[in-house]
Design a protein around this motif. Structure first.
Motif, PDB file in Angstrom:
ATOM      1  N   GLY A  23      34.505  45.096  33.912  1.00  0.00           N
ATOM      2  CA  GLY A  23      34.469  46.813  35.067  1.00  0.00           C
ATOM      3  C   GLY A  23      32.992  47.403  35.049  1.00  0.00           C
ATOM      4  O   GLY A  23      31.924  47.754  36.175  1.00  0.00           O
ATOM      5  N   LEU A  24      33.004  47.726  34.108  1.00  0.00           N
ATOM      6  CA  LEU A  24      31.995  48.607  33.730  1.00  0.00           C
ATOM      7  C   LEU A  24      30.258  47.843  34.375  1.00  0.00           C
ATOM      8  O   LEU A  24      29.541  48.689  34.425  1.00  0.00           O
ATOM      9  CB  LEU A  24      31.622  49.340  32.170  1.00  0.00           C
ATOM     10  N   VAL A  25      30.032  46.512  33.847  1.00  0.00           N
ATOM     11  CA  VAL A  25      29.011  46.324  33.603  1.00  0.00           C
ATOM     12  C   VAL A  25      28.685  46.290  34.873  1.00  0.00           C
ATOM     13  O   VAL A  25      27.629  46.740  35.854  1.00  0.00           O
ATOM     14  CB  VAL A  25      29.220  45.092  33.271  1.00  0.00           C
ATOM     15  N   ARG A  26      29.774  46.322  36.183  1.00  0.00           N
ATOM     16  CA  ARG A  26      29.461  45.862  37.827  1.00  0.00           C
ATOM     17  C   ARG A  26      29.016  47.237  38.218  1.00  0.00           C
ATOM     18  O   ARG A  26      28.803  47.278  39.186  1.00  0.00           O
ATOM     19  CB  ARG A  26      30.741  44.983  38.149  1.00  0.00           C
ATOM     20  N   GLN A  27      29.786  47.852  37.412  1.00  0.00           N
ATOM     21  CA  GLN A  27      29.317  49.611  38.445  1.00  0.00           C
ATOM     22  C   GLN A  27      28.175  50.216  37.839  1.00  0.00           C
ATOM     23  O   GLN A  27      27.638  50.622  38.787  1.00  0.00           O
ATOM     24  CB  GLN A  27      30.827  50.407  37.909  1.00  0.00           C
ATOM     25  N   THR A  28      27.746  49.779  36.865  1.00  0.00           N
ATOM     26  CA  THR A  28      26.448  50.531  36.749  1.00  0.00           C
ATOM     27  C   THR A  28      25.281  49.464  36.890  1.00  0.00           C
ATOM     28  O   THR A  28      24.466  50.158  37.469  1.00  0.00           O
ATOM     29  CB  THR A  28      26.274  50.295  35.043  1.00  0.00           C
ATOM     30  N   LEU A  29      25.752  48.211  37.397  1.00  0.00           N
ATOM     31  CA  LEU A  29      24.620  47.365  37.648  1.00  0.00           C
ATOM     32  C   LEU A  29      24.737  47.035  39.473  1.00  0.00           C
ATOM     33  O   LEU A  29      24.241  46.086  39.504  1.00  0.00           O
ATOM     34  CB  LEU A  29      24.146  45.993  36.780  1.00  0.00           C
ATOM     35  N   GLN A  44      22.564  34.700  26.806  1.00  0.00           N
ATOM     36  CA  GLN A  44      22.957  34.135  28.623  1.00  0.00           C
ATOM     37  C   GLN A  44      21.743  35.593  28.597  1.00  0.00           C
ATOM     38  O   GLN A  44      21.476  36.768  28.184  1.00  0.00           O
ATOM     39  CB  GLN A  44      24.189  34.694  28.423  1.00  0.00           C
ATOM     40  N   LEU A  45      21.330  35.615  30.279  1.00  0.00           N
ATOM     41  CA  LEU A  45      21.318  36.798  31.034  1.00  0.00           C
ATOM     42  C   LEU A  45      21.470  36.524  32.251  1.00  0.00           C
ATOM     43  O   LEU A  45      22.489  35.688  33.453  1.00  0.00           O
ATOM     44  CB  LEU A  45      19.648  36.439  31.132  1.00  0.00           C
ATOM     45  N   LEU A  46      22.610  37.440  32.748  1.00  0.00           N
ATOM     46  CA  LEU A  46      23.568  37.919  33.772  1.00  0.00           C
ATOM     47  C   LEU A  46      22.579  39.282  34.613  1.00  0.00           C
ATOM     48  O   LEU A  46      22.135  39.438  33.841  1.00  0.00           O
ATOM     49  CB  LEU A  46      24.625  38.423  33.641  1.00  0.00           C
ATOM     50  N   THR A  47      23.037  38.729  35.866  1.00  0.00           N
ATOM     51  CA  THR A  47      21.465  38.515  37.231  1.00  0.00           C
ATOM     52  C   THR A  47      22.267  39.765  37.840  1.00  0.00           C
ATOM     53  O   THR A  47      23.423  38.920  38.497  1.00  0.00           O
ATOM     54  CB  THR A  47      20.574  38.615  37.722  1.00  0.00           C
ATOM     55  N   PHE A  48      22.510  40.762  38.519  1.00  0.00           N
ATOM     56  CA  PHE A  48      23.084  41.336  39.316  1.00  0.00           C
ATOM     57  C   PHE A  48      22.006  42.226  40.015  1.00  0.00           C
ATOM     58  O   PHE A  48      21.112  42.251  39.473  1.00  0.00           O
ATOM     59  CB  PHE A  48      23.665  42.973  38.802  1.00  0.00           C
ATOM     60  N   GLY A  49      22.868  42.094  41.509  1.00  0.00           N
ATOM     61  CA  GLY A  49      21.677  42.894  42.674  1.00  0.00           C
ATOM     62  C   GLY A  49      20.480  41.673  42.705  1.00  0.00           C
ATOM     63  O   GLY A  49      19.564  42.648  44.088  1.00  0.00           O
ATOM     64  N   GLY A  50      20.442  40.460  42.780  1.00  0.00           N
ATOM     65  CA  GLY A  50      19.485  39.929  43.430  1.00  0.00           C
ATOM     66  C   GLY A  50      18.870  39.770  42.573  1.00  0.00           C
ATOM     67  O   GLY A  50      16.999  39.172  42.728  1.00  0.00           O
ATOM     68  N   VAL A  51      18.658  40.912  41.669  1.00  0.00           N
ATOM     69  CA  VAL A  51      17.113  40.870  40.402  1.00  0.00           C
ATOM     70  C   VAL A  51      17.603  39.268  39.825  1.00  0.00           C
ATOM     71  O   VAL A  51      17.756  38.805  38.905  1.00  0.00           O
ATOM     72  CB  VAL A  51      18.058  41.793  39.182  1.00  0.00           C
ATOM     73  N   PRO A  52      15.421  38.792  39.545  1.00  0.00           N
ATOM     74  CA  PRO A  52      15.938  37.396  38.816  1.00  0.00           C
ATOM     75  C   PRO A  52      15.708  37.902  37.195  1.00  0.00           C
ATOM     76  O   PRO A  52      15.530  38.705  37.056  1.00  0.00           O
ATOM     77  CB  PRO A  52      13.913  37.513  39.029  1.00  0.00           C
ATOM     78  N   GLU A  53      16.817  36.301  36.761  1.00  0.00           N
ATOM     79  CA  GLU A  53      16.555  36.357  35.421  1.00  0.00           C
ATOM     80  C   GLU A  53      15.202  36.975  34.171  1.00  0.00           C
ATOM     81  O   GLU A  53      14.932  38.578  33.735  1.00  0.00           O
ATOM     82  CB  GLU A  53      16.730  34.941  35.022  1.00  0.00           C
ATOM     83  N   ASN A  54      13.784  36.673  35.069  1.00  0.00           N
ATOM     84  CA  ASN A  54      12.721  37.522  34.317  1.00  0.00           C
ATOM     85  C   ASN A  54      11.919  38.599  35.315  1.00  0.00           C
ATOM     86  O   ASN A  54      11.144  38.863  34.904  1.00  0.00           O
ATOM     87  CB  ASN A  54      12.005  35.549  34.939  1.00  0.00           C
ATOM     88  N   ALA A 319      25.241  59.830  29.633  1.00  0.00           N
ATOM     89  CA  ALA A 319      24.726  58.787  28.431  1.00  0.00           C
ATOM     90  C   ALA A 319      25.415  57.318  29.032  1.00  0.00           C
ATOM     91  O   ALA A 319      26.429  56.490  27.917  1.00  0.00           O
ATOM     92  CB  ALA A 319      25.397  59.291  27.094  1.00  0.00           C
ATOM     93  N   GLY A 320      25.901  56.576  30.594  1.00  0.00           N
ATOM     94  CA  GLY A 320      26.654  55.698  30.613  1.00  0.00           C
ATOM     95  C   GLY A 320      25.980  54.324  30.291  1.00  0.00           C
ATOM     96  O   GLY A 320      26.497  53.885  29.447  1.00  0.00           O
ATOM     97  N   VAL A 321      24.416  54.147  30.065  1.00  0.00           N
ATOM     98  CA  VAL A 321      24.225  53.086  30.236  1.00  0.00           C
ATOM     99  C   VAL A 321      24.475  53.067  27.987  1.00  0.00           C
ATOM    100  O   VAL A 321      24.620  51.805  27.981  1.00  0.00           O
ATOM    101  CB  VAL A 321      22.673  52.691  30.674  1.00  0.00           C
ATOM    102  N   PRO A 322      23.666  53.619  28.089  1.00  0.00           N
ATOM    103  CA  PRO A 322      24.638  53.852  25.704  1.00  0.00           C
ATOM    104  C   PRO A 322      24.939  53.089  25.445  1.00  0.00           C
ATOM    105  O   PRO A 322      25.637  52.777  24.373  1.00  0.00           O
ATOM    106  CB  PRO A 322      23.526  54.271  25.439  1.00  0.00           C
ATOM    107  N   LEU A 323      26.359  54.156  26.365  1.00  0.00           N
ATOM    108  CA  LEU A 323      27.469  53.686  26.063  1.00  0.00           C
ATOM    109  C   LEU A 323      28.101  52.252  26.033  1.00  0.00           C
ATOM    110  O   LEU A 323      28.899  51.800  25.420  1.00  0.00           O
ATOM    111  CB  LEU A 323      28.705  54.715  26.661  1.00  0.00           C
ATOM    112  N   LEU A 324      27.788  51.698  27.074  1.00  0.00           N
ATOM    113  CA  LEU A 324      27.942  50.727  28.038  1.00  0.00           C
ATOM    114  C   LEU A 324      27.707  49.622  26.831  1.00  0.00           C
ATOM    115  O   LEU A 324      28.193  48.733  26.106  1.00  0.00           O
ATOM    116  CB  LEU A 324      27.626  50.218  28.779  1.00  0.00           C
ATOM    117  N   LEU A 325      26.399  50.142  26.417  1.00  0.00           N
ATOM    118  CA  LEU A 325      25.373  49.050  25.449  1.00  0.00           C
ATOM    119  C   LEU A 325      26.186  49.227  23.743  1.00  0.00           C
ATOM    120  O   LEU A 325      26.433  48.439  23.122  1.00  0.00           O
ATOM    121  CB  LEU A 325      24.010  49.164  25.176  1.00  0.00           C
ATOM    122  N   LEU A 326      27.174  50.349  23.522  1.00  0.00           N
ATOM    123  CA  LEU A 326      27.646  50.199  22.509  1.00  0.00           C
ATOM    124  C   LEU A 326      28.601  49.752  22.138  1.00  0.00           C
ATOM    125  O   LEU A 326      29.328  48.832  21.132  1.00  0.00           O
ATOM    126  CB  LEU A 326      27.407  51.377  21.746  1.00  0.00           C
TER     127      LEU A 326
END
Length: 334
Positions: A23-29, A44-54, A319-326
């Protein structure tokens, strides 16, 4: 989502953690981006919003670990000493305060302010390029003028310090003391040896456009402070860079963490180019319309990166992104 289940397995997340973090991943991205995870031979590479893996993103302050890796390469080659003043290298660096050592600059403990003083104005007048009017001499002069010896040894996050360090590293590498010299030194001593030719100050292909509150899609310019935040790269390249730290190919400087006075609560320590929280080593970055993060666990060998399209929210956790990373790396660090 099968890919998310694979990510959860790699990161040893239990069912409750996996549901909450998805849920946090989907909200953040929600504006688009890439979540990358590597552990051992799996990736594993998960993409969101039409952004390509590369997709190529501006890396913002995730540039700082690359600058630290360049310093480590120069130390290894005997051309730099972590604890010797940059002034000892002579040339345009000779008048820098002696507290400005590579280690102090790379750990934000050199007593420099967060930005050159003029950035208080240019942040508004040159929104996408706040340092664009500064020459290398201007950057070094700002460091000479605003260094506070009384704050040396105390943590104080400084883009100015990282930019000065990058100029000093270019000089130590025998290049011009400039962002262009930093670019050549980084390419020769870090990105090419590590097999990352696509990481650089000039993106190899179109950049994923930022999503800013003001609607602009211009990337952030760092000019002569490029070593603080000017690099571009993809999620796969960041995963490879994180793995190069675990293998030792990018150096061992990330092990030199100390718990300096003044560290924010989230930080247990700071090492050259990296922060430490628990057993996780990480750094994040914020540009005008992009957020980034890269972290790894020496305990488990897991590496996670987040490349997020969207500015820091006006309401919510900065700090939402680093908190999600951690949070993502927390499963492997139990």
């Amino acid at each position: 989502m099968a890919q998310w289940r694979a990510v959860a397995r790699l990161l040893e997340l239990d069912d409750a953690q996996a549901r909450a973090l998805l849920g946090l991943v989907r909200q953040t991205l929600r504006r688009g981006g890439v979540l990358g995870v590597a552990r051992g031979d799996e990736r594993q590479l998960l993409t969101f919003g039409g952004v390509p893996e590369n997709g190529v993103f501006e890396l913002a302050s995730v540039t700082k670990p690359f600058t630290a890796a360049l310093a480590s390469a120069l130390v290894r080659d005997g051309r730099l000493d972590w604890n010797a003043p940059l002034a000892a290298l002579g040339g345009p660096l000779r008048r820098l305060p002696r507290a400005l050592t590579p280690y102090a600059l790379a750990t934000h403990t050199a007593g420099l302010p967060p930005q050159p003083a003029r950035a208080a104005l240019t942040t508004f007048t040159r929104f996408a390029d706040p340092y664009g009017g500064m020459s290398p001499a201007d950057v070094l002069a700002s460091a000479r003028r605003w260094a506070n010896p009384g704050q040396a040894g105390r943590f104080g996050y400084s883009n100015l310090g990282a930019g000065v360090l990058a100029l000093g590293l270019a000089h130590a590498a025998g290049e011009e003391t400039s962002a262009a010299g930093y670019k050549r030194a980084l390419r020769r001593l870090v990105t090419f040896p590590l097999g990352l030719p696509g990481v650089g100050l000039t993106p190899a292909r179109d950049v994923v456009p930022p999503y800013g509150l003001l609607g602009g899609q211009a990337v952030t310019g760092f000019a002569e402070l490029a070593g603080a935040g000017g690099l571009f790269g993809s999620a796969a390249e960041l995963l490879h860079f994180g793995e190069a730290h675990l293998s030792g190919a990018a150096g061992q400087h990330w092990r030199q963490a100390q718990a300096f006075p003044g560290l924010p609560p989230l930080y247990a320590g700071a090492a050259p180019g990296w922060f430490q929280s628990g057993s996780t080593v990480w750094h994040d970055g914020i540009a005008r319309g992009t957020r980034t993060a890269l972290g790894f666990s020496p305990r488990s060998g897991a590496v996670v990166t987040l490349l997020v399209r969207g500015a820091v929210p006006l309401v919510g956790v900065r700090a939402g992104v680093p908190l999600l990373l951690l949070g993502l790396l927390g499963g492997t660090d139990r």
